[in-house]
Design a protein around this motif. Structure first.
Motif, PDB file in Angstrom:
ATOM      1  N   GLU A 196      33.162  52.055  33.999  1.00  0.00           N
ATOM      2  CA  GLU A 196      33.576  50.621  33.973  1.00  0.00           C
ATOM      3  C   GLU A 196      32.888  49.795  34.868  1.00  0.00           C
ATOM      4  O   GLU A 196      32.663  50.223  36.126  1.00  0.00           O
ATOM      5  CB  GLU A 196      34.947  50.316  34.014  1.00  0.00           C
ATOM      6  CG  GLU A 196      35.634  50.732  32.581  1.00  0.00           C
ATOM      7  CD  GLU A 196      37.074  50.645  32.781  1.00  0.00           C
ATOM      8  OE1 GLU A 196      37.508  49.616  33.203  1.00  0.00           O
ATOM      9  OE2 GLU A 196      37.946  51.286  31.838  1.00  0.00           O
ATOM     10  N   VAL A 197      32.540  48.467  34.734  1.00  0.00           N
ATOM     11  CA  VAL A 197      31.984  47.650  35.753  1.00  0.00           C
ATOM     12  C   VAL A 197      33.156  46.704  36.261  1.00  0.00           C
ATOM     13  O   VAL A 197      33.853  45.975  35.500  1.00  0.00           O
ATOM     14  CB  VAL A 197      31.018  46.762  35.052  1.00  0.00           C
ATOM     15  CG1 VAL A 197      30.479  45.695  36.094  1.00  0.00           C
ATOM     16  CG2 VAL A 197      30.045  47.599  34.489  1.00  0.00           C
ATOM     17  N   THR A 198      33.220  46.848  37.530  1.00  0.00           N
ATOM     18  CA  THR A 198      34.306  45.988  38.202  1.00  0.00           C
ATOM     19  C   THR A 198      33.679  45.138  39.170  1.00  0.00           C
ATOM     20  O   THR A 198      32.771  45.354  39.685  1.00  0.00           O
ATOM     21  CB  THR A 198      35.625  46.863  38.936  1.00  0.00           C
ATOM     22  OG1 THR A 198      34.889  47.709  39.751  1.00  0.00           O
ATOM     23  CG2 THR A 198      36.266  47.531  38.088  1.00  0.00           C
ATOM     24  N   GLU A 199      34.586  44.060  39.652  1.00  0.00           N
ATOM     25  CA  GLU A 199      34.098  43.096  40.838  1.00  0.00           C
ATOM     26  C   GLU A 199      35.173  43.014  41.720  1.00  0.00           C
ATOM     27  O   GLU A 199      36.435  43.308  41.581  1.00  0.00           O
ATOM     28  CB  GLU A 199      33.794  41.924  40.216  1.00  0.00           C
ATOM     29  CG  GLU A 199      32.467  42.033  39.236  1.00  0.00           C
ATOM     30  CD  GLU A 199      32.451  41.072  38.114  1.00  0.00           C
ATOM     31  OE1 GLU A 199      32.115  39.942  38.337  1.00  0.00           O
ATOM     32  OE2 GLU A 199      32.579  41.457  37.063  1.00  0.00           O
ATOM     33  N   GLY A 200      34.759  42.315  42.795  1.00  0.00           N
ATOM     34  CA  GLY A 200      35.799  42.258  43.620  1.00  0.00           C
ATOM     35  C   GLY A 200      35.222  41.024  44.591  1.00  0.00           C
ATOM     36  O   GLY A 200      34.362  40.325  44.512  1.00  0.00           O
ATOM     37  N   PRO A 201      36.195  40.464  45.514  1.00  0.00           N
ATOM     38  CA  PRO A 201      35.845  39.068  45.992  1.00  0.00           C
ATOM     39  C   PRO A 201      34.756  39.259  47.006  1.00  0.00           C
ATOM     40  O   PRO A 201      34.738  40.348  47.877  1.00  0.00           O
ATOM     41  CB  PRO A 201      37.248  38.881  46.947  1.00  0.00           C
ATOM     42  CG  PRO A 201      37.906  40.004  47.140  1.00  0.00           C
ATOM     43  CD  PRO A 201      37.553  40.708  45.862  1.00  0.00           C
ATOM     44  N   GLU A 202      34.002  38.315  47.358  1.00  0.00           N
ATOM     45  CA  GLU A 202      32.836  38.222  48.429  1.00  0.00           C
ATOM     46  C   GLU A 202      33.506  37.829  49.855  1.00  0.00           C
ATOM     47  O   GLU A 202      33.065  38.633  50.935  1.00  0.00           O
ATOM     48  CB  GLU A 202      32.104  37.293  48.169  1.00  0.00           C
ATOM     49  CG  GLU A 202      31.069  37.626  46.891  1.00  0.00           C
ATOM     50  CD  GLU A 202      30.004  36.580  46.355  1.00  0.00           C
ATOM     51  OE1 GLU A 202      29.484  36.089  47.093  1.00  0.00           O
ATOM     52  OE2 GLU A 202      29.705  36.436  45.049  1.00  0.00           O
ATOM     53  N   VAL A 203      34.489  37.195  49.823  1.00  0.00           N
ATOM     54  CA  VAL A 203      35.396  37.033  51.347  1.00  0.00           C
ATOM     55  C   VAL A 203      36.391  37.741  50.969  1.00  0.00           C
ATOM     56  O   VAL A 203      37.161  38.067  49.997  1.00  0.00           O
ATOM     57  CB  VAL A 203      35.815  35.715  51.323  1.00  0.00           C
ATOM     58  CG1 VAL A 203      36.583  35.552  52.671  1.00  0.00           C
ATOM     59  CG2 VAL A 203      34.705  34.487  51.176  1.00  0.00           C
ATOM     60  N   GLU A 204      36.589  38.824  52.049  1.00  0.00           N
ATOM     61  CA  GLU A 204      37.389  40.196  51.905  1.00  0.00           C
ATOM     62  C   GLU A 204      38.211  40.316  53.116  1.00  0.00           C
ATOM     63  O   GLU A 204      37.851  39.784  54.086  1.00  0.00           O
ATOM     64  CB  GLU A 204      36.300  41.211  51.696  1.00  0.00           C
ATOM     65  CG  GLU A 204      36.949  42.464  51.359  1.00  0.00           C
ATOM     66  CD  GLU A 204      38.085  42.538  50.338  1.00  0.00           C
ATOM     67  OE1 GLU A 204      39.313  41.932  50.375  1.00  0.00           O
ATOM     68  OE2 GLU A 204      37.772  42.894  48.946  1.00  0.00           O
ATOM     69  N   LEU A 205      39.240  41.021  52.953  1.00  0.00           N
ATOM     70  CA  LEU A 205      39.982  41.430  54.229  1.00  0.00           C
ATOM     71  C   LEU A 205      39.348  42.536  54.787  1.00  0.00           C
ATOM     72  O   LEU A 205      39.011  43.309  54.292  1.00  0.00           O
ATOM     73  CB  LEU A 205      41.541  41.772  53.455  1.00  0.00           C
ATOM     74  CG  LEU A 205      42.474  40.559  52.777  1.00  0.00           C
ATOM     75  CD1 LEU A 205      43.387  41.327  52.358  1.00  0.00           C
ATOM     76  CD2 LEU A 205      42.709  39.505  53.923  1.00  0.00           C
ATOM     77  N   ASP A 206      39.499  42.410  56.185  1.00  0.00           N
ATOM     78  CA  ASP A 206      38.763  43.728  56.883  1.00  0.00           C
ATOM     79  C   ASP A 206      39.638  44.897  56.539  1.00  0.00           C
ATOM     80  O   ASP A 206      39.268  46.017  56.635  1.00  0.00           O
ATOM     81  CB  ASP A 206      38.474  43.280  58.362  1.00  0.00           C
ATOM     82  CG  ASP A 206      39.828  42.975  59.119  1.00  0.00           C
ATOM     83  OD1 ASP A 206      40.965  43.253  58.643  1.00  0.00           O
ATOM     84  OD2 ASP A 206      39.861  42.658  60.397  1.00  0.00           O
ATOM     85  N   TYR A 207      40.818  44.569  55.949  1.00  0.00           N
ATOM     86  CA  TYR A 207      41.714  45.844  55.629  1.00  0.00           C
ATOM     87  C   TYR A 207      40.893  46.485  54.617  1.00  0.00           C
ATOM     88  O   TYR A 207      41.010  47.698  54.583  1.00  0.00           O
ATOM     89  CB  TYR A 207      43.032  45.280  55.287  1.00  0.00           C
ATOM     90  CG  TYR A 207      44.020  46.226  54.349  1.00  0.00           C
ATOM     91  CD1 TYR A 207      44.618  47.153  55.131  1.00  0.00           C
ATOM     92  CD2 TYR A 207      43.937  46.105  53.113  1.00  0.00           C
ATOM     93  CE1 TYR A 207      45.471  48.075  54.470  1.00  0.00           C
ATOM     94  CE2 TYR A 207      44.584  47.091  52.345  1.00  0.00           C
ATOM     95  CZ  TYR A 207      45.504  48.039  52.969  1.00  0.00           C
ATOM     96  OH  TYR A 207      46.260  48.734  52.282  1.00  0.00           O
ATOM     97  N   TYR A 208      40.440  45.835  53.577  1.00  0.00           N
ATOM     98  CA  TYR A 208      39.890  46.567  52.722  1.00  0.00           C
ATOM     99  C   TYR A 208      38.259  46.827  52.972  1.00  0.00           C
ATOM    100  O   TYR A 208      37.916  48.089  52.581  1.00  0.00           O
ATOM    101  CB  TYR A 208      39.907  45.783  51.143  1.00  0.00           C
ATOM    102  CG  TYR A 208      41.128  45.484  50.577  1.00  0.00           C
ATOM    103  CD1 TYR A 208      41.525  46.658  49.960  1.00  0.00           C
ATOM    104  CD2 TYR A 208      41.604  44.294  50.485  1.00  0.00           C
ATOM    105  CE1 TYR A 208      42.935  46.533  49.173  1.00  0.00           C
ATOM    106  CE2 TYR A 208      42.826  44.239  49.792  1.00  0.00           C
ATOM    107  CZ  TYR A 208      43.432  45.269  49.158  1.00  0.00           C
ATOM    108  OH  TYR A 208      44.616  45.294  48.645  1.00  0.00           O
TER     109      TYR A 208
END
Ligand SMILES: [Zn+2]
Lengths: 804, 344
Positions: free
Chosen positions: B127-139
């Motif tokens: 599957e194709v997923t996306e995530g935020p470009e501004v990210e927590l350094d945690y992730y």
């Protein structure tokens, strides 16, 4: 890491294995050889010569005429180096030799005297100038007496070496040394390792009586060891050692400094030599620097330190910036007699930060940063002492003065054969696997169903079972791992609805003639104020921007899309239709992450369609941009609820811009750039749109049903009305729809006219209205009635009159 | 009378033959078949004939009329055909002139590459997923096994927007997000394309903004040999069926064992050339078995689940596939560059 092929053979037998084969072996084993350097390629005819007679050139003050014995011949060679008159054995490039830089040596005449070849300096043989020691610069090489006249000088100098440049992954700090690389080759080739000699003599005097070591913070300096070597004679180091340093990319200095560097390259443990007599005291104290404390480092720079730096001091003032660089005050110089040799372990993060802040990244600091073999520190000190005794005439004092304990690094990791095979997909057996572990120098203890593996202290990177599995795999060969396919249950992969819609929007815009652009998300503070859809007071800012241009995150795609327009304009690409899709970033008070919203933007300038043999060029205009937006919205299934209204936006032409609304909500705008703005920015006449894509990507209606084709004919009526020029076409259309009632199927505006035959301030709008009743055929009378209603309504509401 | 009729027929047919145009032909018709014409006249005089003669003459008269009409029709058709030919020839155009242009735009080459790669992996069940470009350094870091003092976390190398948020430096945080969302239940099969950012000066080979595609396959019993299988398929699909892969040991904090995947050089076929720096191989992506710490931190039991992860540079794929030599071309959007990707 530069690895000399010849030097490597001190530690592992490479007979029958070419440099290329070693490179391939290392690369496949995880130490990627990026480049194979053969500095001597093509250099033939460089031999050892002996100057048998020399005298000044009669017509040139600075030249010396040398008679040189080349073994089977004697040649006259003119040389300009200042050390030529007293030199004995030298390096001669015979006529026909091609030196680096494509320099062809020829027999020639210099001011009336023949010269048959050239006596060479190091840089002329391809040794980079910054690797030639200060003393050697501009001088011809003087070879020791054991160099055989007429023999290959490159071989004598070790310049026929092959150097492998290894691109190390950050975990393999163990391979930052010749020995470390040799250990890997030993495992890969299954040949034994030869450890270097460290047994030196010792004088009666104890080092402990000559110096004390105090470590203030054990966390910063887990181990500090000092050895004392007396009565050294500072001189150039042996030529072979110099050439090995050069091969590794380090510049020879003198025997003492060269030996510390040589041992570092050999073992990976950085060492530092202080001038004992100029150290300033008999106590070594390591501590944090005081804020604002200064010291002058070896490079004669005054450094201002802070509390994050570890310093070595004499109890009062800093004598070295730990792991980074020594101080100038107790540098080893020509007159140095007694040496204080430091072999220590420093906290890697502190060394990294100090090196970075002071911009003093060196071979030494890099090794501290990556981590050292915990048990190699003392060994390295002893190895250096051995070499100082041998090549600097030093007398090594008994013992080593220490503080802290050598960190015991004895990692034990359990491993089962099952784990190896299930993780890799291999079918290794017990014997094969143990074999590999032995080759790596690991201890293997059989616990029945598993092993207990003990890891040598040089391998800081091996801590868990998976690390060992990788070790086994790389020695076994990644190539020999079979190729299989996952056995998981099958399921259809897919794109999400949103992803499909985004692709659909792209295809539409491409099909309509737009080219897709991708621009940067970071922009300047000034630009970021433009084209905002929402009036946010703030930006999402980068804490340490690289430039003013890349300081905040964009809130509009148009900012940089317009940069692409001017970039193209400056290259005479005038007919432009670009679009971009991507995220914009809005501050999100109270949340850690900003809101990322997906936008679509377009920009048009020049001609929409070019002139052709059968038509004139059609320049872009407001309606080009609007047509694209209308088409796009329809493509995304937004037929109803889309309206346009006059917009007031700072960067847009006040008479040619509209907001786009979906169900009454502003989702974007279309317009011409404000001429003042465009001129200021050096932009051509440009039409733009930007839409908040998020609002347009609605769930696709999976229950969609087709509309049955009508069984009764539709009827069309055309008419034109004259209205005030100020009245918006959308208002007229709205009235027509309202008045036409349920039977109206379509209203098309097919002509707009202002000018001759019309009163000034008036315009004529011509419409074609289609009527349809799904149940029966409409009769003329009915249509006539509706038509009349429309005209009446237009008249009463908008003061329109039917145009005759 | 019969003879007279026969005579008329021959006479008329000769007139038809000699008529030069439609108008003359019409005149012939009027002359012979018109109301005042000789045949009408003959028929009109039939009353004088005997009852036996009448049908014979009548039939003959009809025959003659039809024959004349047929001649006229045929001549008429001839004239019409000739007229048509003339008209068509007058309508002749230069078919080699260009048609009315319908000009399509083009996808950005990076988008084209992303979609090509997405399609291959969707075909393989991802599957194709996306995530935020501004990210927590945690992730971005922590959950990818890059603890706080890790050199890769240097502030100098990333664009931080606050103490603990940054422009993501890799698409890997989507691995962490996806695993956490799956709550310890496999299989997880995703690829994630997206923009990433690093504090690099822009030049021919560096860009402070670029694109990556991250991939993750986590399930029970996933082996390193499966990684080989999936990438053998992928590479053949993307670069061509004649291409092969090679795995080399490498290092990434979030995989162990780790592997660099090389593809044999398409320019020299593996013999060594300038493009592959004489090695015959070209490095295309980083991969490896998901580090047990990453599984564990993100809620998966590493004793039950295993998997592989990979990351590839979209620019690199585009540069390799289309022979592009300067990464800045992707972001200046010169239409002379963009328009070349119409057909991809
Ligand atoms: Zn090649």
């Amino acid at each position: 890491m530069l690895v000399s092929y010849q030097w490597l053979q001190d530690y592992v037998d490479l007979s029958g294995v070419s440099p290329e084969e070693v490179a391939e072996l290392l690369t496949r084993g995880g130490l990627e050889v990026d480049h194979i350097h053969r500095y001597h390629d093509g250099m033939d005819g460089v031999v050892v010569g002996k100057i048998t007679d020399s005298g000044p050139h009669p017509d040139a003050d600075k030249l010396t005429i040398c008679q040189v014995d080349l073994g089977n011949q004697s040649s006259q060679i003119i040389c300009g180096a200042t050390n030529a008159p007293k030199a004995s054995k030298v390096v001669v490039a015979k006529p026909g030799t091609v030196l680096p830089g494509n320099r062809v040596i020829e027999a020639t005449e210099i001011r009336g005297q023949k010269s048959e070849g050239m006596i060479c300096a190091l840089d002329e043989l391809g040794v980079s100038e910054n690797l030639v020691s200060k003393e050697q610069q501009d001088l011809i090489i003087e070879l020791p007496d054991d160099a055989e006249v007429g023999s290959d000088a490159l071989e004598y100098l070790g310049l026929n070496d092959v150097v492998l440049e290894i691109d190390l992954t950050p975990n393999r700090s163990d391979a930052l040394s010749m020995l470390g690389v040799a250990y890997d080759i030993s495992a890969l080739l299954d040949r034994p390792i030869k450890v270097p000699e460290i047994e030196h003599g010792a004088v009666r005097k104890n080092a402990i009586d000559q110096v004390s070591v105090t470590v203030e913070a054990g966390v910063d300096v887990p181990y500090y060891g000092a050895k004392i070597i007396n009565k050294v004679t500072i001189a150039p180091s042996p030529l072979w050692m110099q050439m090995r340093l050069v091969a590794a990319g380090m510049r020879p200095v003198n025997n003492v400094v060269d030996i510390t560097n040589y041992v570092m390259l050999e073992t990976g443990q950085p060492l530092h030599a202080f001038d004992y007599d100029r150290f300033g005291s008999k106590e070594i104290v390591t501590r944090r620097a005081y804020a604002g404390e200064t010291m002058t480092t070896l490079d004669e720079q005054v450094r201002t330190l802070n509390e994050e730096d570890i310093v070595i001091t004499n109890g009062h003032t800093p004598t070295a910036l730990a792991g980074v660089m020594g101080g100038a005050s107790c540098e080893v110089i020509e007159t140095t007699e007694n040496i204080l040799l430091e072999a220590a372990q420093f906290d890697s993060v502190r060394v990294r930060n100090t090196a970075k802040r002071t911009n003093l990244r060196s071979e030494s600091s890099t090794r501290f940063e990556k981590g050292l073999d915990a048990q190699g520190t003392v060994q390295a000190a002893e190895r250096a002492a051995y070499l100082l005794e041998k090549y600097a005439g030093g007398a090594v004092l008994n013992g080593i003065v220490e503080s802290g304990e050598m960190p015991v690094f004895e990692q034990e990791v359990e491993l089962s054969l099952g784990a190896v095979n299930t993780r890799l997909g291999t079918e290794l057996d017990q014997k094969e696997t143990e074999e590999i572990l032995y080759r790596l120098g690991f201890g293997v203890e059989d616990l029945g169903d598993r092993w207990r593996i003990s890891i040598p202290s040089r391998r800081l990177d091996i801590n868990i079972q998976e690390d060992l599995i990788e070790e086994i795999a790389r020695i076994y060969g990644y190539d020999r791992i079979p190729t299989t396919y996952p056995v998981s249950e099958r399921s259809a992969g897919r794109l999400s609805n949103t992803q499909k819609l985004k692709r659909k929007a792209r295809r539409f815009l491409e099909g309509a003639g737009l080219e897709e652009a991708i621009t940067y998300s970071l922009t300047s503070e000034e630009k970021s104020k433009r084209f905002r859809l929402d009036e946010f007071s703030d930006d999402v800012r980068v804490l340490m921007p690289m430039s003013e241009e890349r300081k905040v995150l964009r809130q509009s795609l148009l900012l940089q899309l317009l940069d692409s327009i001017s970039y193209n304009k400056n290259r005479q690409n005038n007919d432009l239709a670009l679009f971009e899709m991507g995220a914009v970033f809005l501050p999100n008070p109270g949340e850690k992450l900003p809101s990322e919203l997906w936008h679509i933007a377009g920009a048009f300038s020049g001609n929409w369609t070019a002139a052709a043999w059968n038509k004139t060029a059609e320049p872009v205009d407001f309606y080009t941009a609007k047509g694209i937006v209308e088409g796009l919205l329809e493509q995304l299934g937004l037929n109803e609820g889309v309206t346009y209204r006059v917009a007031k936006r700072e960067q847009l032409h006040p008479g040619q811009s509209a907001d786009v609304l979906v169900n009454g909500q502003v989702v974007g705008f279309i317009g011409q750039l404000h001429p003042t703005f465009a001129t200021r920015e050096g932009l051509p006449v440009t039409y733009v749109f930007e839409l908040r894509g998020e609002a347009l990507l609605t769930e696709q209606d999976k229950t969609m049903r087709y509309d049955p084709l009508p069984r009764f004919p539709a009827i069309k009526r055309d008419f034109a009305v004259v209205v005030d020029a100020q009245i918006a076409a959308s208002e007229v259309q709205h009235v027509i729809y309202e008045a036409a009632g349920a039977w109206v199927k379509d209203v098309t505006l097919f002509d707009v006219y202002e000018g001759e035959h019309l009163e000034p301030g008036k315009k004529s709008l011509a419409y074609s209205v289609t009527f349809l009743n799904k149940e029966r055929t409409l009769v003329d009378e009915e249509i006539a009635n509706v038509h009349e209603t429309i005209v009446e309504r237009l008249q009463s509401k908008l003061g329109a009159s039917l145009r005759g | 009378m019969i003879d007279r009729l026969e005579e008329l027929k021959l006479e008329a047919q000769s007139a038809v033959t000699s008529s030069q145009d439609k108008k003359e032909l019409e005149q012939v018709r009027i002359n012979y078949l018109g109301k005042k014409g000789p045949i009408t006249e003959v028929l009109r005089g039939m009353g004088k004939l005997s009852a036996e003669e009448r049908p014979v003459v009548g039939q003959k008269a009809n025959e003659v009329r039809e024959a004349i009409q047929a001649s006229i029709d045929s001549k008429q058709a001839f004239f019409e055909e000739a007229e048509l030919q003339e008209k068509l020839s007058a309508e002749k155009i230069d078919v080699t002139l260009p048609g009315k242009k319908v000009e399509a735009g083009s996808p950005h080459p990076l988008t084209a590459v992303v979609e090509q790669i997405e399609d291959i992996f969707v075909g393989l069940g991802f599957e194709v997923t996306e995530g935020p470009e501004v990210e927590l350094d945690y992730y971005n870091f922590e959950m990818m096994n890059l603890p706080a003092d890790h050199p890769a976390r240097d502030m100098q190398d990333s664009f931080y927007v606050s103490e603990d948020t940054l422009l993501r430096t890799q698409t890997s945080p989507v691995q962490a997000r996806t695993l956490q969302a799956a709550k310890g239940e496999g299989p997880v099969r995703i690829i994630c394309p997206g923009k990433v950012y690093r504090r690099d000066e822009d030049d021919a080979t560096h860009s402070h903004q670029f694109m990556q595609i991250e991939g993750l396959y986590v399930d029970k019993h996933v082996r390193m040999s499966d990684l080989k299988g999936v990438f053998d398929t992928f590479v053949k699909e993307y670069f061509g069926s004649d291409r092969a892969i090679r795995l080399r040991p490498s290092y990434f904090p979030f995989t162990e064992p780790s592997a660099e995947i090389d593809v044999n050089c398409g320019v020299c076929g593996g013999d060594g050339c300038r493009v592959c720096k004489q090695s015959g191989w070209i490095e295309v992506l980083g991969s490896g078995m998901v580090h047990p710490r990453v599984l564990e931190m993100n809620g998966f039991d590493p004793d039950v689940y295993s998997g592989f992860a990979f990351g590839m540079g979209v620019e690199r794929f585009a540069m390799l596939k289309y022979g592009i030599d300067d990464i800045r071309h992707f972001y200046t959007n010169d239409t002379r560059f963009l328009s070349q990707f119409k057909h991809v």
